[in-house]
Design a protein around this motif. Sequence first.
Motif, PDB file in Angstrom:
ATOM      1  N   ARG A 160      67.408  36.601  -5.214  1.00  0.00           N
ATOM      2  CA  ARG A 160      67.622  35.547  -4.083  1.00  0.00           C
ATOM      3  C   ARG A 160      68.914  36.605  -2.683  1.00  0.00           C
ATOM      4  N   TYR A 161      68.142  37.866  -3.047  1.00  0.00           N
ATOM      5  CA  TYR A 161      69.138  38.755  -2.063  1.00  0.00           C
ATOM      6  C   TYR A 161      69.494  38.479  -0.317  1.00  0.00           C
ATOM      7  N   PRO A 162      69.620  38.798   0.747  1.00  0.00           N
ATOM      8  CA  PRO A 162      69.593  38.412   2.098  1.00  0.00           C
ATOM      9  C   PRO A 162      68.303  38.266   2.179  1.00  0.00           C
ATOM     10  N   ARG A 168      61.586  36.563   0.675  1.00  0.00           N
ATOM     11  CA  ARG A 168      60.329  35.665   1.298  1.00  0.00           C
ATOM     12  C   ARG A 168      59.343  36.552   0.765  1.00  0.00           C
ATOM     13  N   CYS A 169      58.482  35.628   0.773  1.00  0.00           N
ATOM     14  CA  CYS A 169      57.114  36.213  -0.039  1.00  0.00           C
ATOM     15  C   CYS A 169      56.211  36.707   0.278  1.00  0.00           C
ATOM     16  N   ASP A 170      55.859  37.901   0.408  1.00  0.00           N
ATOM     17  CA  ASP A 170      55.025  38.511   1.563  1.00  0.00           C
ATOM     18  C   ASP A 170      53.494  37.943   1.682  1.00  0.00           C
ATOM     19  N   SER A 171      53.093  36.974   0.294  1.00  0.00           N
ATOM     20  CA  SER A 171      51.356  36.230   0.645  1.00  0.00           C
ATOM     21  C   SER A 171      52.176  35.114   1.505  1.00  0.00           C
ATOM     22  N   ILE A 228      70.563  51.084  -1.246  1.00  0.00           N
ATOM     23  CA  ILE A 228      69.971  51.816  -1.967  1.00  0.00           C
ATOM     24  C   ILE A 228      68.181  51.902  -1.963  1.00  0.00           C
ATOM     25  N   GLY A 229      67.458  52.067  -1.705  1.00  0.00           N
ATOM     26  CA  GLY A 229      65.756  51.781  -1.688  1.00  0.00           C
ATOM     27  C   GLY A 229      65.142  51.211  -0.022  1.00  0.00           C
ATOM     28  N   THR A 230      64.312  52.073  -0.496  1.00  0.00           N
ATOM     29  CA  THR A 230      63.246  50.985   1.038  1.00  0.00           C
ATOM     30  C   THR A 230      61.644  50.860   0.583  1.00  0.00           C
ATOM     31  N   GLY A 231      61.896  50.341  -0.489  1.00  0.00           N
ATOM     32  CA  GLY A 231      60.597  49.711  -0.810  1.00  0.00           C
ATOM     33  C   GLY A 231      60.598  48.085  -0.061  1.00  0.00           C
ATOM     34  N   SER A 232      59.501  47.087  -0.930  1.00  0.00           N
ATOM     35  CA  SER A 232      59.714  45.599   0.156  1.00  0.00           C
ATOM     36  C   SER A 232      60.500  45.235   0.075  1.00  0.00           C
ATOM     37  N   THR A 233      61.655  45.472  -1.043  1.00  0.00           N
ATOM     38  CA  THR A 233      63.074  44.707  -1.031  1.00  0.00           C
ATOM     39  C   THR A 233      63.867  45.319  -0.477  1.00  0.00           C
ATOM     40  N   GLY A 234      63.923  46.018  -0.189  1.00  0.00           N
ATOM     41  CA  GLY A 234      65.558  47.058   0.710  1.00  0.00           C
ATOM     42  C   GLY A 234      64.171  46.614   2.388  1.00  0.00           C
ATOM     43  N   GLN A 242      67.962  56.685   1.539  1.00  0.00           N
ATOM     44  CA  GLN A 242      66.215  56.692   1.508  1.00  0.00           C
ATOM     45  C   GLN A 242      66.166  57.445   0.750  1.00  0.00           C
ATOM     46  N   ARG A 243      64.976  57.555   0.134  1.00  0.00           N
ATOM     47  CA  ARG A 243      64.500  58.360  -1.572  1.00  0.00           C
ATOM     48  C   ARG A 243      62.803  58.818  -0.451  1.00  0.00           C
ATOM     49  N   THR A 244      62.513  58.001  -0.385  1.00  0.00           N
ATOM     50  CA  THR A 244      60.795  58.303   0.194  1.00  0.00           C
ATOM     51  C   THR A 244      60.734  56.942   1.506  1.00  0.00           C
ATOM     52  N   ALA A 245      60.831  57.397   2.557  1.00  0.00           N
ATOM     53  CA  ALA A 245      59.958  56.702   3.668  1.00  0.00           C
ATOM     54  C   ALA A 245      58.668  55.980   2.897  1.00  0.00           C
ATOM     55  N   ALA A 281      48.849  52.463  -1.206  1.00  0.00           N
ATOM     56  CA  ALA A 281      48.795  53.371  -2.403  1.00  0.00           C
ATOM     57  C   ALA A 281      49.636  53.113  -3.084  1.00  0.00           C
ATOM     58  N   LYS A 282      51.414  52.822  -2.295  1.00  0.00           N
ATOM     59  CA  LYS A 282      52.073  52.407  -2.985  1.00  0.00           C
ATOM     60  C   LYS A 282      52.174  51.127  -2.189  1.00  0.00           C
ATOM     61  N   ARG A 283      52.571  49.411  -3.067  1.00  0.00           N
ATOM     62  CA  ARG A 283      52.597  48.470  -2.429  1.00  0.00           C
ATOM     63  C   ARG A 283      53.052  48.005  -0.789  1.00  0.00           C
ATOM     64  N   PRO A 284      52.153  47.954  -0.506  1.00  0.00           N
ATOM     65  CA  PRO A 284      53.052  47.795   1.554  1.00  0.00           C
ATOM     66  C   PRO A 284      54.077  46.696   1.540  1.00  0.00           C
ATOM     67  N   THR A 328      66.707  49.079  -6.070  1.00  0.00           N
ATOM     68  CA  THR A 328      65.872  49.912  -6.706  1.00  0.00           C
ATOM     69  C   THR A 328      64.839  49.957  -7.455  1.00  0.00           C
ATOM     70  N   GLY A 329      64.758  48.902  -7.316  1.00  0.00           N
ATOM     71  CA  GLY A 329      63.238  47.783  -7.558  1.00  0.00           C
ATOM     72  C   GLY A 329      63.130  47.761  -9.564  1.00  0.00           C
ATOM     73  N   TYR A 330      62.024  47.806  -9.741  1.00  0.00           N
ATOM     74  CA  TYR A 330      62.445  47.312 -11.199  1.00  0.00           C
ATOM     75  C   TYR A 330      61.517  48.785 -12.781  1.00  0.00           C
ATOM     76  N   SER A 349      55.478  55.913  -7.158  1.00  0.00           N
ATOM     77  CA  SER A 349      54.715  54.406  -7.432  1.00  0.00           C
ATOM     78  C   SER A 349      54.951  53.769  -8.199  1.00  0.00           C
ATOM     79  N   TRP A 350      55.884  52.848  -8.408  1.00  0.00           N
ATOM     80  CA  TRP A 350      56.281  52.193  -9.731  1.00  0.00           C
ATOM     81  C   TRP A 350      55.054  51.338 -10.760  1.00  0.00           C
ATOM     82  N   TYR A 351      53.790  51.248  -9.811  1.00  0.00           N
ATOM     83  CA  TYR A 351      52.592  51.216 -10.176  1.00  0.00           C
ATOM     84  C   TYR A 351      52.531  52.445 -11.655  1.00  0.00           C
TER      85      TYR A 351
HETATM   86  O1  N01 Z   1      61.646  47.906  -5.860  1.00  0.00           O
HETATM   87  P1  N01 Z   1      60.901  49.786  -5.502  1.00  0.00           P
HETATM   88  P2  N01 Z   1      60.771  47.056  -4.645  1.00  0.00           P
HETATM   89  N1  N01 Z   1      68.267  57.414  -6.038  1.00  0.00           N
HETATM   90  O2  N01 Z   1      60.516  49.864  -6.443  1.00  0.00           O
HETATM   91  C1  N01 Z   1      64.518  53.775  -4.663  1.00  0.00           C
HETATM   92  C2  N01 Z   1      57.515  43.381  -5.260  1.00  0.00           C
HETATM   93  N2  N01 Z   1      58.389  42.434  -4.049  1.00  0.00           N
HETATM   94  O3  N01 Z   1      62.360  46.238  -5.631  1.00  0.00           O
HETATM   95  O4  N01 Z   1      60.407  55.467  -3.367  1.00  0.00           O
HETATM   96  C3  N01 Z   1      67.274  56.617  -4.431  1.00  0.00           C
HETATM   97  O5  N01 Z   1      59.069  49.161  -4.322  1.00  0.00           O
HETATM   98  C4  N01 Z   1      63.016  53.783  -4.982  1.00  0.00           C
HETATM   99  O6  N01 Z   1      62.433  55.339  -3.750  1.00  0.00           O
HETATM  100  P3  N01 Z   1      61.340  56.117  -4.262  1.00  0.00           P
HETATM  101  C5  N01 Z   1      56.735  43.905  -4.647  1.00  0.00           C
HETATM  102  O7  N01 Z   1      55.168  44.100  -5.338  1.00  0.00           O
HETATM  103  C6  N01 Z   1      57.866  41.840  -2.710  1.00  0.00           C
HETATM  104  O8  N01 Z   1      61.638  47.334  -2.950  1.00  0.00           O
HETATM  105  O9  N01 Z   1      61.301  55.797  -5.804  1.00  0.00           O
HETATM  106  N3  N01 Z   1      66.292  55.723  -4.374  1.00  0.00           N
HETATM  107  C7  N01 Z   1      62.394  53.202  -3.321  1.00  0.00           C
HETATM  108  O10 N01 Z   1      62.216  53.562  -2.452  1.00  0.00           O
HETATM  109  C8  N01 Z   1      57.722  45.344  -4.562  1.00  0.00           C
HETATM  110  O11 N01 Z   1      56.840  46.410  -4.587  1.00  0.00           O
HETATM  111  C9  N01 Z   1      58.229  40.828  -2.489  1.00  0.00           C
HETATM  112  O12 N01 Z   1      61.487  57.284  -4.125  1.00  0.00           O
HETATM  113  C10 N01 Z   1      66.178  55.106  -5.408  1.00  0.00           C
HETATM  114  C11 N01 Z   1      63.683  52.140  -3.840  1.00  0.00           C
HETATM  115  O13 N01 Z   1      64.651  52.638  -4.396  1.00  0.00           O
HETATM  116  C12 N01 Z   1      58.400  45.439  -5.842  1.00  0.00           C
HETATM  117  O14 N01 Z   1      58.761  44.165  -5.927  1.00  0.00           O
HETATM  118  C13 N01 Z   1      59.335  41.224  -2.323  1.00  0.00           C
HETATM  119  C14 N01 Z   1      65.998  55.260  -7.028  1.00  0.00           C
HETATM  120  C15 N01 Z   1      62.377  50.500  -4.946  1.00  0.00           C
HETATM  121  O15 N01 Z   1      61.740  50.237  -3.936  1.00  0.00           O
HETATM  122  C16 N01 Z   1      59.164  46.180  -6.179  1.00  0.00           C
HETATM  123  O16 N01 Z   1      60.181  46.600  -4.566  1.00  0.00           O
HETATM  124  C17 N01 Z   1      59.881  41.800  -2.282  1.00  0.00           C
HETATM  125  C18 N01 Z   1      67.175  56.575  -7.338  1.00  0.00           C
HETATM  126  N4  N01 Z   1      67.858  57.020  -8.175  1.00  0.00           N
HETATM  127  C19 N01 Z   1      59.640  42.894  -3.369  1.00  0.00           C
HETATM  128  N5  N01 Z   1      65.654  55.266  -7.247  1.00  0.00           N
HETATM  129  C20 N01 Z   1      57.854  39.648  -2.262  1.00  0.00           C
HETATM  130  O17 N01 Z   1      57.171  39.642  -1.237  1.00  0.00           O
HETATM  131  C21 N01 Z   1      64.842  53.809  -6.586  1.00  0.00           C
HETATM  132  N6  N01 Z   1      65.513  54.360  -5.365  1.00  0.00           N
HETATM  133  C22 N01 Z   1      56.456  38.239  -3.274  1.00  0.00           C
END
Ligand code: N01
Length: 540
Positions: free
Chosen positions: A56-58, A61-64, A189-195, A213-216, A332-335, A384-386, A498-500
């Motif tokens: 429920r973070y700010p 929203r679903c990307d599909s 912390i974190g620049t994946g889909s959630t961040g 940001q650790r990985t752009a 190659a990472k989830r876009p 920071t993902g899962y 990648s978390w994959y």
């Molecule tokens: O997690 P992520 P997410 N120090 O693992 C960084 C789904 N999703 O929650 O890349 C510093 O992608 C990490 O850095 P790095 C979707 O499938 C779906 O964003 O490991 N940074 C990365 O930048 C998505 O792919 C929707 O170098 C650290 C970030 O944290 C999946 O959830 C919406 C660190 C984690 O990114 C996960 O996304 C949102 C450290 N020690 C998400 N550890 C929908 O639309 C980690 N990081 C349904």
Amino acid sequence: MPDVNPAPAAREYDALIIGAGFSGLYQLLCLRDRLGLNVQVLEAGDGVGGTWYWNRYPGARCDSESHAYNYTFSKELFEEWEWTERYPDHAEIRRYLNHVADRFDLKKDIRFSTRVVGARYDEAANRWSVTTEAGETLTAQFLITAVGCLSTANVPKFPGLEEFGGDWYHTGQWPHEGVDFTGKRVGLIGTGSTGIQATPVIAETAAHLTVFQRTANYSVPAHNAPLTPEFKAWVKENHAEIRRIMHSNTNGQAFFIEDRSAWDVTPEQRQTLYEAAWAKGGLQFRAVFRDMLLDKAANDTAAEFLKNKIRSIVKDPVTAALLADIDHPYAAKRPPIDTDYFATFNRENVTLVDVRRAPIEAITPTGLRTRDAEYPLDIIVFATGYDAMTGPLLKLNIAGRNGLPLAKAWEAGPRSYLGLQVAGFPNLFTITGPGSPSVLCNMPVAIEQHVEWITDCIAHMRKRELARIEAQTDAVEKWVEQVNDAANATLLPQAVSSWYLGANVPGKPRIFMPYAGGMARYREICANVAARNYDGFALS
Ligand code: N01
């Protein structure tokens, strides 16, 4: 109002399902209403939703797109539900899943606020014993995990977190009452889909937001908007066609990947096609060329286009360079897709910090320290993902034949047959488990296929008076090879963080976990296995 916990009538069931998200709800419906089984769902939350119950973070929203993010098994359900926006937000998805649960009277067979802490297979009785956090034990012939792929939060073990004087949150465990960022110094912390989703929203109210940001990462605009009455009508009229597309393509989305190579067109035409895809927005950007995830040079053309977009949006050249310094092929990472992510770095109250060059060393009582500097913070947001795919399963403490812990069986990485079953764990089915397309596919489509396959399999067993099904070791070996081959035929393994691959969790075995051969191909493989009398499984 939390959902009411129904009082259990019995502790012995035909099937126990863990989780009441998209998978658990549909699995309950199929086993209870289609097969007439005595089923119970055990759910840790106090409502339905699974991943969407917790996320429920700010900006969540679903990307599909909404018209593709629903069940397709019921024409009536599809036609009566109306999404409001191009991409549904977390609250609307919960409303949808509550609607489904109420429409099919599912809640009476779900025990909420019931966390599973152990599951053990009793060979002599051919039953699973499941233990809850409250100390209760329930048994069933079949155990089905519906725990999602991204439900175990990864909070990096930075020293000092316990002494932090402010508040901190992981995005996947967000407080239901929300968080007020007004006037606060926030670190994310974190620049994946959630961040990328959360950053622009937090920046609107925070006094200052520092993004670490650790990985752009690449991102394409979502271009979210309210759905027009015309679009809503089109969706209802075209239910069958939308379903057909979602079920016949590689990614479970309601669009096809274009059947053209990046080299079939001139550089100018490529640019025009990318511009059009950028203007349209969303995950469909991946679908411009069929070889985008197969040919590095083709991918480079997309990557360069997207990096140029970042450079054109972000005004400060140093920040732009840092955001565009991306080390992996596009998708190659989830876009991610976004709403104003890159433009947010033009705000005066937002700073980007490179923690690849100068890693985070510690959380301090007043903020966060990198190798280079100290950042005073009131709130830290861990985007920071899962511990993806295996984390939610291993957390259940499952023990199979002869007490073999799943954690031991998967010591060197997950091994399954079709992502559905693990050798040594009879009658345990893992919906969207590692080795299935799951996270590489639009999830509801992957889920429906698994649930229906499991339901048909149990129906087959009942009809023939079979009591046990178990993946055979040689079938597992072959499937693991197929999963590796499918990944290696793409650019996906090139994203080394990648978390994959499990690379985001220190110490986790690096194995490409999902099946990358495409949902349509996978659907066919599963159907053929069933048609060949469940080839690769031992039934007795
Ligand atoms: O997690 P992520 P997410 N120090 O693992 C960084 C789904 N999703 O929650 O890349 C510093 O992608 C990490 O850095 P790095 C979707 O499938 C779906 O964003 O490991 N940074 C990365 O930048 C998505 O792919 C929707 O170098 C650290 C970030 O944290 C999946 O959830 C919406 C660190 C984690 O990114 C996960 O996304 C949102 C450290 N020690 C998400 N550890 C929908 O639309 C980690 N990081 C349904």
